[in-house]
Design a protein around this motif. Structure first.
Motif, mmCIF file in Angstrom:
data_model
loop_
_atom_site.group_PDB
_atom_site.id
_atom_site.type_symbol
_atom_site.label_atom_id
_atom_site.label_comp_id
_atom_site.label_asym_id
_atom_site.label_seq_id
_atom_site.Cartn_x
_atom_site.Cartn_y
_atom_site.Cartn_z
ATOM 1 N N TYR A 92 -30.958 38.346 4.180
ATOM 2 C CA TYR A 92 -30.825 38.886 5.536
ATOM 3 C C TYR A 92 -32.181 39.303 6.094
ATOM 4 O O TYR A 92 -32.513 38.998 7.249
ATOM 5 C CB TYR A 92 -29.873 40.083 5.543
ATOM 6 C CG TYR A 92 -29.852 40.817 6.869
ATOM 7 C CD1 TYR A 92 -29.179 40.291 7.963
ATOM 8 C CD2 TYR A 92 -30.539 42.026 7.022
ATOM 9 C CE1 TYR A 92 -29.192 40.943 9.193
ATOM 10 C CE2 TYR A 92 -30.549 42.682 8.245
ATOM 11 C CZ TYR A 92 -29.872 42.140 9.326
ATOM 12 O OH TYR A 92 -29.900 42.788 10.539
ATOM 13 N N LYS A 96 -32.997 36.745 8.920
ATOM 14 C CA LYS A 96 -32.432 37.294 10.145
ATOM 15 C C LYS A 96 -33.269 38.407 10.771
ATOM 16 O O LYS A 96 -33.545 38.380 11.974
ATOM 17 C CB LYS A 96 -31.019 37.843 9.864
ATOM 18 C CG LYS A 96 -30.029 36.813 9.339
ATOM 19 C CD LYS A 96 -29.678 35.788 10.411
ATOM 20 C CE LYS A 96 -28.604 34.830 9.908
ATOM 21 N NZ LYS A 96 -28.259 33.808 10.917
ATOM 22 N N TRP A 97 -33.667 39.402 9.945
ATOM 23 C CA TRP A 97 -34.273 40.592 10.528
ATOM 24 C C TRP A 97 -35.763 40.453 10.810
ATOM 25 O O TRP A 97 -36.196 40.634 11.958
ATOM 26 C CB TRP A 97 -34.028 41.819 9.643
ATOM 27 C CG TRP A 97 -34.454 43.077 10.327
ATOM 28 C CD1 TRP A 97 -33.823 43.691 11.372
ATOM 29 C CD2 TRP A 97 -35.631 43.850 10.060
ATOM 30 N NE1 TRP A 97 -34.526 44.813 11.763
ATOM 31 C CE2 TRP A 97 -35.632 44.933 10.977
ATOM 32 C CE3 TRP A 97 -36.656 43.741 9.141
ATOM 33 C CZ2 TRP A 97 -36.640 45.892 10.982
ATOM 34 C CZ3 TRP A 97 -37.666 44.689 9.151
ATOM 35 C CH2 TRP A 97 -37.645 45.749 10.060
ATOM 36 N N ARG A 118 -33.056 45.540 20.768
ATOM 37 C CA ARG A 118 -31.695 45.987 20.433
ATOM 38 C C ARG A 118 -31.239 45.356 19.121
ATOM 39 O O ARG A 118 -30.639 46.029 18.275
ATOM 40 C CB ARG A 118 -30.733 45.618 21.567
ATOM 41 C CG ARG A 118 -30.855 46.521 22.792
ATOM 42 C CD ARG A 118 -29.681 46.353 23.737
ATOM 43 N NE ARG A 118 -29.655 45.013 24.338
ATOM 44 C CZ ARG A 118 -30.259 44.701 25.473
ATOM 45 N NH1 ARG A 118 -30.956 45.616 26.126
ATOM 46 N NH2 ARG A 118 -30.172 43.475 25.963
ATOM 47 N N LYS A 119 -31.543 44.073 18.946
ATOM 48 C CA LYS A 119 -31.165 43.388 17.702
ATOM 49 C C LYS A 119 -31.931 43.962 16.507
ATOM 50 O O LYS A 119 -31.383 44.107 15.413
ATOM 51 C CB LYS A 119 -31.430 41.889 17.827
ATOM 52 C CG LYS A 119 -30.539 41.184 18.820
ATOM 53 C CD LYS A 119 -30.876 39.689 18.875
ATOM 54 C CE LYS A 119 -30.005 38.963 19.879
ATOM 55 N NZ LYS A 119 -30.346 37.512 19.947
ATOM 56 N N PHE A 121 -33.108 47.040 16.149
ATOM 57 C CA PHE A 121 -32.579 48.359 15.787
ATOM 58 C C PHE A 121 -31.170 48.264 15.195
ATOM 59 O O PHE A 121 -30.797 49.081 14.342
ATOM 60 C CB PHE A 121 -32.600 49.293 16.992
ATOM 61 C CG PHE A 121 -33.938 49.946 17.208
ATOM 62 C CD1 PHE A 121 -34.393 50.929 16.345
ATOM 63 C CD2 PHE A 121 -34.757 49.563 18.262
ATOM 64 C CE1 PHE A 121 -35.632 51.531 16.525
ATOM 65 C CE2 PHE A 121 -35.992 50.156 18.460
ATOM 66 C CZ PHE A 121 -36.436 51.143 17.584
ATOM 67 N N GLU A 122 -30.394 47.270 15.633
ATOM 68 C CA GLU A 122 -29.100 47.038 14.985
ATOM 69 C C GLU A 122 -29.314 46.693 13.513
ATOM 70 O O GLU A 122 -28.590 47.179 12.632
ATOM 71 C CB GLU A 122 -28.355 45.909 15.692
ATOM 72 C CG GLU A 122 -27.793 46.274 17.053
ATOM 73 C CD GLU A 122 -27.201 45.071 17.781
ATOM 74 O OE1 GLU A 122 -27.164 43.967 17.175
ATOM 75 O OE2 GLU A 122 -26.799 45.225 18.948
ATOM 76 N N GLY A 123 -30.319 45.857 13.269
ATOM 77 C CA GLY A 123 -30.652 45.485 11.906
ATOM 78 C C GLY A 123 -31.139 46.660 11.080
ATOM 79 O O GLY A 123 -30.816 46.778 9.890
ATOM 80 N N GLY A 125 -30.208 49.690 11.422
ATOM 81 C CA GLY A 125 -29.012 50.439 11.054
ATOM 82 C C GLY A 125 -28.310 49.819 9.859
ATOM 83 O O GLY A 125 -27.835 50.529 8.957
ATOM 84 N N LEU A 126 -28.251 48.490 9.836
ATOM 85 C CA LEU A 126 -27.633 47.800 8.704
ATOM 86 C C LEU A 126 -28.434 48.022 7.422
ATOM 87 O O LEU A 126 -27.864 48.223 6.345
ATOM 88 C CB LEU A 126 -27.533 46.303 8.995
ATOM 89 C CG LEU A 126 -26.568 45.882 10.113
ATOM 90 C CD1 LEU A 126 -26.676 44.380 10.363
ATOM 91 C CD2 LEU A 126 -25.127 46.253 9.755
ATOM 92 N N ARG A 176 -33.122 59.296 12.503
ATOM 93 C CA ARG A 176 -32.116 58.255 12.674
ATOM 94 C C ARG A 176 -31.873 57.477 11.389
ATOM 95 O O ARG A 176 -30.732 57.084 11.101
ATOM 96 C CB ARG A 176 -32.566 57.307 13.793
ATOM 97 C CG ARG A 176 -31.604 56.210 14.139
ATOM 98 C CD ARG A 176 -32.032 55.526 15.431
ATOM 99 N NE ARG A 176 -33.487 55.424 15.545
ATOM 100 C CZ ARG A 176 -34.224 54.478 14.962
ATOM 101 N NH1 ARG A 176 -33.633 53.558 14.238
ATOM 102 N NH2 ARG A 176 -35.527 54.457 15.118
ATOM 103 N N THR A 177 -32.922 57.217 10.627
ATOM 104 C CA THR A 177 -32.794 56.469 9.371
ATOM 105 C C THR A 177 -33.567 57.196 8.262
ATOM 106 O O THR A 177 -34.606 56.714 7.802
ATOM 107 C CB THR A 177 -33.326 55.034 9.531
ATOM 108 O OG1 THR A 177 -34.680 55.087 10.035
ATOM 109 C CG2 THR A 177 -32.456 54.231 10.492
#
Length: 218
Positions: A92, A96-97, A118-119, A121-123, A125-126, A176-177
């Motif tokens: 991933y 992807k990231w 946005r993508k 930061f979504e990543g 989070g994952l 946040r993380t």
């Protein structure tokens, strides 16, 4: 295994070269690092060692494969399920990231950049959730020590900081993380990585030099 028995052809700025360096350190394998030019006028040593793909890194050991299992600590988990999960997250990150960060650097339009962010930061989070699951409350993705996912993500930390600097943001935020933020600090201080992860300002200088070279050749 003597230092001269193993040679690594690569570049200090390449996260994939850094990845091999980290793995060799974890496996307690001494090696000779040979810096090569990989982006223009590729060196003769690189073309000789990898004449087909002409890419780095290239690991040389008397023309024989290195036995990873007999040296140092294991990099992949011993449990089959944990091993599969580690490979999933490594894929991933690679496929992807991290490509999103490269894409961000190439775009100039504000709307497109916002969509990519946005993508990203979504990543993030994952990856935070993955860290919690893989680490099982310990310091690294690999648990008590650096493992496969640590190396795969950790080799990009220098370029992640470059992205943060150039975009004016923070990807691994303590609020946040918190898992990733703490992990990143521990990783760059680990013996396997502390002298390998490039400083962001050096990477920025290198990036600007490469861009200038590309512009001058049309």
């Amino acid at each position: 295994m003597a230092k001269g028995d193993v040679q690594l052809l690569g570049a200090w700025s390449s996260p994939f070269t850094n990845r091999v360096q980290m793995a060799l350190n974890l496996k307690s394998i001494d090696y000779e690092f040979i810096e090569v030019n990989f982006y223009s006028n590729k060196s003769e040593s690189l073309l000789k060692a990898n004449p087909v793909h002409k890419t780095i890194p290239v690991l040389i050991h008397d023309e024989k494969p290195i036995s990873w299992t007999k040296n140092g600590q294991p990099i992949l988990p011993s449990d089959p399920y944990d091993r599969a999960i580690a490979r999933f997250w490594a894929a991933y990150i690679d496929e992807k990231w991290f490509p999103l960060l490269k894409e961000l650097g190439k775009e100039s339009g504000d709307e497109t950049k916002a969509a990519i962010m946005r993508k990203i930061f979504e990543g993030v989070g994952l990856l935070e959730a993955a860290f919690v699951k893989c680490s099982k409350g310990k310091e690294f993705f690999g648990g008590d020590n650096v493992g496969y996912v640590d190396i795969v993500l950790g080799c990009f930390l220098g370029w992640i900081k470059v992205t943060e600097s150039m975009a004016g943001l923070k990807l691994f935020d303590e609020t946040r993380t918190p898992g990733l933020a703490g992990w990143a600090e521990r990783f760059v201080s680990h013996n396997a990585a502390k002298d390998i992860v490039p400083e962001p300002h050096k990477l920025i200088e290198f990036y600007m030099m490469v861009q200038a070279a590309k512009a001058s050749t049309g």
